[in-house]
Design an enzyme around this catalytic site. Structure first.
Site, mmCIF file in Angstrom:
data_model
loop_
_atom_site.group_PDB
_atom_site.id
_atom_site.type_symbol
_atom_site.label_atom_id
_atom_site.label_comp_id
_atom_site.label_asym_id
_atom_site.label_seq_id
_atom_site.Cartn_x
_atom_site.Cartn_y
_atom_site.Cartn_z
ATOM 1 N N CYS A 79 77.324 25.909 32.577
ATOM 2 C CA CYS A 79 76.462 26.954 32.008
ATOM 3 C C CYS A 79 75.024 26.823 32.527
ATOM 4 O O CYS A 79 74.749 27.197 33.651
ATOM 5 C CB CYS A 79 76.545 26.914 30.487
ATOM 6 N N HIS A 169 82.238 26.311 28.955
ATOM 7 C CA HIS A 169 81.945 24.961 28.455
ATOM 8 C C HIS A 169 83.212 24.138 28.212
ATOM 9 O O HIS A 169 83.713 24.110 27.085
ATOM 10 C CB HIS A 169 81.177 25.051 27.135
ATOM 11 N N GLU A 171 83.353 21.095 27.801
ATOM 12 C CA GLU A 171 83.010 20.026 26.851
ATOM 13 C C GLU A 171 83.118 20.490 25.402
ATOM 14 O O GLU A 171 83.090 19.665 24.492
ATOM 15 C CB GLU A 171 81.616 19.469 27.166
#
Lengths: 191, 291
Positions: A79, A169, A171
């Site tokens: 991002c 994302h 994560e």
């Protein structure tokens, strides 16, 4: 193997949790002396690219990290991290590390109300969850840069030799596959 | 609000972590804040210190002001609505605001109910002084919490108190068995499942920022060392002598909150801080609003 996680602002903790699950040693990069250490991979997390970009300069990390990436250090940007690595930004005059052959659009989907989650195909991995938060996308890749994923015809993941970026994302999802992909990049390079 | 939307809204707060959210009252101030490294701005007609001195009823800002700030910057834009005023929240949602702060800084509109935030697609942040308040707000749909502190005073003591209380109460849950947790949940008017989750993860299930009274880089670092995920700075920046410099220093202090040498450098030569009001001189206690 040692991975540096840029911890200036944003969701660096979430990347650290993913690395812990993969049992990969990591450390946080917050100032110059951290960036000067020897390490094998760098993660640039999500957050605000304007903030992280400014802090890179203010805290004297910019030149060291840019040079390391240009010398082949494996880097993974999510991002804001993608924006920081891009050579061209369509709707912003602020360019940051500018090491990757991509042209990106910031906040390409609009404001928070347009943030979304989907399942997408990632080349070499398969179908994975993709979470987009006020996300950018890649308008164009050039030279040796390879497209790894597209959602609704927009490029959302790409790789340029030692550099990996996603506009979503990994994560924030349970899947560790993209982090594993990045670790494999480091392992292959270290061979 | 669907569960996946709630997750996405919590995710945006995760992206703000380690950052500073600054109060601004004009597009010009918003640009100064963005250039200084704010990770988001709070669009307001008046900053809390001026709300205090002006007195009277304080309401949501003019949409025209909010839109002009949205156009001026690329970072997320937040705005405040009154506690319980769900129509102000509807208006802010129509503006596609990135985060609504249902805030005790404005005059409360409802002394019984907060907004049912599950009715909205856009995220909400709410203030809390203790674990019960934080969990009630989360149960109502808040996807981010901040300490209330005492806004517009430049005095950090209340923010410290609220952060400590929340931490202590979370630690206290550790000692409780399920029966005691059920009693606690009942007393605090929150669900057992939510309390149980907090006991398990040993923190709030959403991002928790510090707010209210932060005026210096040292204040910001203090709140970070006490466990805040990031900070809001309201009056502290644009009520000071050199807003640009102070804002940039607070941003750096939040990143390097554990490095006393860097904090010493950052604290140097910032010009006058906001004058502030001490705890015992305050006339309007905003933290008492919305329990």
């Amino acid at each position: 193997m040692l991975v540096g996680v840029l911890a200036l602002q944003g969701a660096f903790y979430e990347h650290e949790k993913a690395l812990e699950k993969l049992q990969i040693p990591y450390f946080e990069i917050r100032q110059k002396k951290d960036a000067e250490k020897d390490f094998d991979g760098l993660i640039i997390p999500g957050g605000e690219s304007t903030v992280i970009g400014k802090l890179l300069k203010d805290l004297d990390l910019f030149d060291i990290l840019k040079q390391k990436i240009e010398n082949g250090l494996c880097v993974f940007g999510t991002c804001a991290g993608l924006i920081l690595l891009a050579k061209e930004i369509l709707n912003d005059t602020r360019i940051h590390l500018a090491t990757m052959d991509i042209k990106v659009k910031r906040n390409a989907y609009g404001r928070q109300i347009s943030s979304f989650e989907t399942i997408g195909e990632f080349k070499g991995i398969g179908k994975i969850p993709m979470i987009f938060i006020r996300a950018p996308y890649i308008e164009e890749v050039y030279n040796d840069c390879e497209v790894l994923a597209k959602v609704n015809n927009n490029i959302v993941a790409a790789r340029n030799k030692n550099q990996l970026v996603t506009s979503f994302h990994p994560e924030l999802s349970e899947s560790l596959l993209v982090h594993k992909y990045f670790i494999d990049m480091i392992l292959k390079q270290n061979k | 609000m669907k569960q996946d939307r709630y997750e996405l809204n919590k995710n945006l707060a995760q992206m703000l972590k380690g950052g500073v959210i600054m109060d601004v009252t004009s597009p010009e101030q918003a640009i100064i804040a963005e250039n200084a490294g704010a990770c988001a701005v709070m669009a307001l007609e008046r900053i809390p210190a001026d709300i205090r001195s002006a007195g009277g009823v304080s309401r949501m800002s003019d949409p025209k002001l909010i839109k002009s700030i949205q156009q001026a910057v690329s970072i997320p834009v937040m705005a405040k609505c009154r506690i319980g005023h769900f129509v102000e929240a509807q208006i802010l949602e129509a503006l596609e605001i990135d985060y609504i702060d249902e805030s005790e800084v404005l005059s409360p509109a409802d002394d019984k109910y907060h907004i049912n935030k599950h009715d909205f697609e856009v995220p909400f942040v709410c203030g809390a002084r203790n674990l019960g308040e934080a969990l009630r707000r989360i149960q109502e749909g808040a996807s981010m919490i901040r300490t209330k502190g005492e806004p517009g005073t430049g005095d950090i003591i209340q923010a410290v108190r609220h952060m400590r209380i929340i931490k202590e109460e979370i630690a206290m849950l550790n000692e409780m068995n399920d029966e005691e947790l059920k009693d606690y949940a009942k007393k605090e008017r929150v669900s057992f499942e939510l309390i149980k989750k907090v006991q398990e993860i040993k923190r709030l299930p959403v991002v928790n920022f510090a707010a209210g009274g932060i005026a210096t880089p040292a204040d910001a670092a203090l709140m970070m060392q006490l466990g805040a995920d990031g900070v809001f700075v309201g009056s502290g920046i644009f009520k000071s002598k050199n807003p640009e410099k102070r804002a940039a220093a607070i941003v750096k202090a939040v990143t390097n909150y554990n490095d006393k040498k860097i904090l010493a450098e950052l604290s140097e030569d910032l010009g006058g801080a906001m004058v502030g009001i001490n705890e015992d001189e305050i006339k309007i206690i905003m933290e008492e609003r919305g329990k």
